[in-house]
Design an enzyme around this catalytic site. Structure first.
Site, PDB file in Angstrom:
ATOM      1  N   ASP A  73       0.946  -1.078   0.033  1.00 28.15           N
ATOM      2  CA  ASP A  73       0.102  -0.356  -0.399  1.00 28.15           C
ATOM      3  C   ASP A  73       0.611   0.918   0.322  1.00 28.15           C
ATOM      4  O   ASP A  73       0.491   2.332  -0.610  1.00 28.15           O
ATOM      5  CB  ASP A  73      -0.435  -0.164   1.810  1.00 28.15           C
ATOM      6  CG  ASP A  73      -1.186   1.377   2.042  1.00 28.15           C
ATOM      7  OD1 ASP A  73      -2.449   1.683   0.989  1.00 28.15           O
ATOM      8  OD2 ASP A  73      -1.421   1.309   2.756  1.00 28.15           O
ATOM      9  N   ASP A 114       4.854   0.867   3.486  1.00 27.57           N
ATOM     10  CA  ASP A 114       4.936  -1.275   4.236  1.00 27.57           C
ATOM     11  C   ASP A 114       4.714  -2.227   3.776  1.00 27.57           C
ATOM     12  O   ASP A 114       4.149  -2.034   2.634  1.00 27.57           O
ATOM     13  CB  ASP A 114       4.067  -0.833   6.074  1.00 27.57           C
ATOM     14  CG  ASP A 114       3.467  -0.715   5.267  1.00 27.57           C
ATOM     15  OD1 ASP A 114       2.196  -0.364   4.039  1.00 27.57           O
ATOM     16  OD2 ASP A 114       1.719  -0.474   6.336  1.00 27.57           O
ATOM     17  N   TYR A 157      -6.542   1.563   8.553  1.00 30.72           N
ATOM     18  CA  TYR A 157      -7.297   2.160   7.202  1.00 30.72           C
ATOM     19  C   TYR A 157      -9.220   2.096   8.240  1.00 30.72           C
ATOM     20  O   TYR A 157      -9.792   1.496   7.543  1.00 30.72           O
ATOM     21  CB  TYR A 157      -7.746   1.595   6.046  1.00 30.72           C
ATOM     22  CG  TYR A 157      -5.912   1.897   5.324  1.00 30.72           C
ATOM     23  CD1 TYR A 157      -6.023   3.273   4.624  1.00 30.72           C
ATOM     24  CD2 TYR A 157      -4.685   0.950   5.256  1.00 30.72           C
ATOM     25  CE1 TYR A 157      -5.095   3.822   3.846  1.00 30.72           C
ATOM     26  CE2 TYR A 157      -3.476   1.901   4.410  1.00 30.72           C
ATOM     27  CZ  TYR A 157      -4.106   2.741   3.960  1.00 30.72           C
ATOM     28  OH  TYR A 157      -3.082   3.419   3.238  1.00 30.72           O
ATOM     29  N   GLU A 209       6.189   9.882   3.566  1.00 29.91           N
ATOM     30  CA  GLU A 209       5.771   8.058   3.053  1.00 29.91           C
ATOM     31  C   GLU A 209       5.477   7.650   1.781  1.00 29.91           C
ATOM     32  O   GLU A 209       4.239   9.685   1.457  1.00 29.91           O
ATOM     33  CB  GLU A 209       4.561   8.067   4.286  1.00 29.91           C
ATOM     34  CG  GLU A 209       4.982   6.303   3.640  1.00 29.91           C
ATOM     35  CD  GLU A 209       3.722   5.190   4.668  1.00 29.91           C
ATOM     36  OE1 GLU A 209       3.695   5.947   5.867  1.00 29.91           O
ATOM     37  OE2 GLU A 209       3.890   4.386   4.619  1.00 29.91           O
TER      38      GLU A 209
END
Ligand SMILES: *[C@@H]1O[C@H](CO)[C@@H](O)[C@H](O)[C@H]1NC(C)=O
Ligand SMILES: *[C@@H]1O[C@H](CO)[C@@H](O)[C@H](O)[C@H]1NC(C)=O
Ligand SMILES: *[C@@H]1O[C@H](CO)[C@@H](O)[C@H](O)[C@H]1NC(C)=O
Length: 519
Positions: free
Chosen positions: A88, A91, A239, A486
């Site tokens: 995603d 990670d 999420y 990120e």
């Protein structure tokens, strides 16, 4: 870098036609240097990024060569084949909901701008990026009412800083079913229905298969309604869906209507418009979690078709919410509901991964601008009417900010231009390539030897759109600054179509200039 300004006006009218011709060529040449952004390059790079995020067995034509096979036993523990799909972000968890949103946005981009992407020579890559996701979704949907929604879990994954090729963390897979329903049962139908439109011409059998899965999943999601994180506990801190499942169901139904033309899906969008918040919730973000703005814009576009006349009343209400969203992004609402901007002009929703909202907004604005142009209409905001060009110009300004026209003179699209983030918070990119050094790197060893280094990442994760600057345009290029450094797959996905559109516009302008010059 700043956009180059137009050169000065040409001198007073010349006397001879030859001189006039020469001067006009010079003037035109100066105009064409106005944009210093290479959209074709940005487009190519944005699609490369999805190859960096691939999980599973990599194909022979894999272009990102610092990556290798990984996650080859995903699902084994549960007796299902869950090899493939996308990591995603930085990670190694495969989260179904944001992965599906990524695929929906890539597909929407191809549906709107497939011709432009093809002209730029990138259609094959765009289709591959979509199919890498949809192949996985097909595997993950193992029974009419069973969907494997996540592999790996954020908590154990985050204890480790490892290359995906070395992964030793839990690869436990989590499913949703009749007893444990969830949100992805709304987003996956959207992704698969949108992708079925994309593959209709080039791969009709596959398109059919996707549609079949989409319809079955939608029925499941509608019949067994529930929030994803209620069922899949481990997703909660990563999420958790704030907006619940209702926006996904409307969104899924809308995409299914677009893919099938079957009125039952449109009726669903109309009949549930009110009770599911479709026309009640004026909201100023569009993201993996909150789908309303995208839904509202799709609904608005239905208004121009005669066959939707009898739904006019509800569709108008969808449009009114869509306009609220668009106007607030354009700073054209007058009731304090405009989206904030940084002093450098970037839309600012929140501190953590703000760029995701910028890229989704740029996409929706571009699509709506095209819609207004083709329907010869305007956007009606509190402060007055806005035309399609102004909307596109604003979308462009956001893209320019991303590509380097900003106070840090930094491209937030990694690998684009001369200055971009070099310490992206990304496990694979920050550790020596597995292809170069196959020596196993353990969980904490990765933190000690690679995460904590000052040096730039050994691998450039080309095409990744990082979280971006704070509310005053500052950006710290540090690996532990995950809110800013990120990148996520759904950050880049909406930009693919936008880059293609801007590229084609510039090419058209170049073309008409050379026509004038040679006349
Ligand atoms: C601003 O106006 C829009 C459109 O009329 C409305 O939907 C929204 O709720 C209003 N927001 C505020 C903060 O008053
Ligand atoms: C960005 O570029 C401008 C113009 O060249 C320069 O004035 C400014 O100092 C630069 N800013 C940074 C943070 O490098
Ligand atoms: C348009 O022309 C400029 C200047 O010649 C060039 O740099 C740019 O790449 C061209 N853009 C496209 C999309 O062809």
């Amino acid at each position: 870098m700043e956009e180059k300004k137009k050169k000065q006006n040409p001198p007073p009218p010349p006397t001879t036609p030859l001189l006039l011709l020469l001067l006009s060529i010079l003037f035109i040449a100066s105009l064409s240097t106005v944009s210093s952004f290479d959209y074709a390059d940005a487009l190519t790079k944005s699609l490369l990024y999805f190859e960096s995020q691939r999980s599973g067995r990599l194909p022979y034509n894999q272009r990102v060569t610092w990556r290798d096979h990984s996650g080859l036993t995903d699902g084994l523990e549960q007796g299902v084949d869950l090899v493939g799909g996308y990591y995603d972000a930085g990670d190694h968890v495969k989260f179904g909901l944001p992965m599906a949103f990524t695929v929906t946005m890539l597909s929407w981009g191809v549906i709107e701008y497939g011709d432009q992407i093809a002209d730029a020579g990138e259609l094959e890559h765009a289709l591959e990026a979509i199919k890498w996701g949809t192949d996985y979704f097909i595997k993950a949907h193992t029974g009419p009412n069973v969907l494997w929604a996540e592999v790996g879990d954020g908590d154990t994954d985050h204890y480790c800083w490892q290359r995906p090729e070395d992964m030793t963390t839990s690869r436990h897979a989590y499913k949703i079913d009749e007893k444990n329903p969830g949100v992805p049962a709304g987003e996956l139908p959207a992704a698969m229905a949108a992708a079925s439109i994309v593959f209709r011409r080039t791969n009709p059998h596959y398109s059919h298969l996707l549609l079949h899965h989409a319809q079955q999943l939608f029925e499941f999601g509608d019949k067994y309604r529930g929030k994803y994180d209620g069922s899949v506990e481990v997703v909660k801190s990563y999420y958790a869906s704030v907006s619940g499942y209702m926006d996904e169901l409307l969104w899924g139904a809308m995409w299914l209507y677009k893919a099938t033309d079957n009125d039952k899906y449109l009726n669903y969008v109309i009949d549930n418009a009110h009770s599911f918040g479709g026309i009640g919730w004026a909201i100023t973000e569009f993201s993996w979690d909150v789908k309303y703005a995208g839904l509202q814009i799709m609904a608005s576009k239905l208004l121009i078709e005669e066959k939707h006349k009898h739904h006019r009343h509800i569709l108008e209400q969808y449009r009114s919410k869509a306009e609220h969203y668009l106007c607030s992004c354009l700073n054209k609402n007058n009731n304090n509901s405009n989206v904030d901007r940084t002093p450098g002009g970037l839309l600012y929703i929140r501190q953590w991964n703000n760029m995701q909202y910028v890229s989704t907004t740029a996409f929706l604005l571009t699509v709506y601008s095209d819609f207004l142009r083709s329907s010869d209409d305007h956007l009606h905001c509190h402060v007055g009417a806005v035309d399609h060009q102004e909307i596109l110009n604003f979308a462009k300004s956001q893209v320019h900010y991303i590509l380097g026209s900003n106070p840090m003179n930094m491209s937030y699209l990694v690998g684009y231009g001369s200055k971009y983030p070099t310490r992206v918070h990304h496990r694979g990119a920050s550790i020596v390539s597995y292809r170069e050094n196959k020596g196993f790197i353990g969980c904490t060893q990765g933190y000690d030897n690679w995460f904590n280094r000052e040096d730039p990442n050994p691998n450039v994760i080309v095409g990744a759109l990082v979280g971006g600057p704070d509310r005053v345009d500052n950006f710290m290029d540090q690996r532990d600054n995950y809110m800013q450094t990120e990148a996520c797959t759904y950050n880049t996905a909406p930009l693919v179509g936008v880059f293609a559109k801007l590229w084609q516009l510039e090419e058209e302008q170049n073309g008409s200039k050379s026509l004038i010059a040679s006349s």
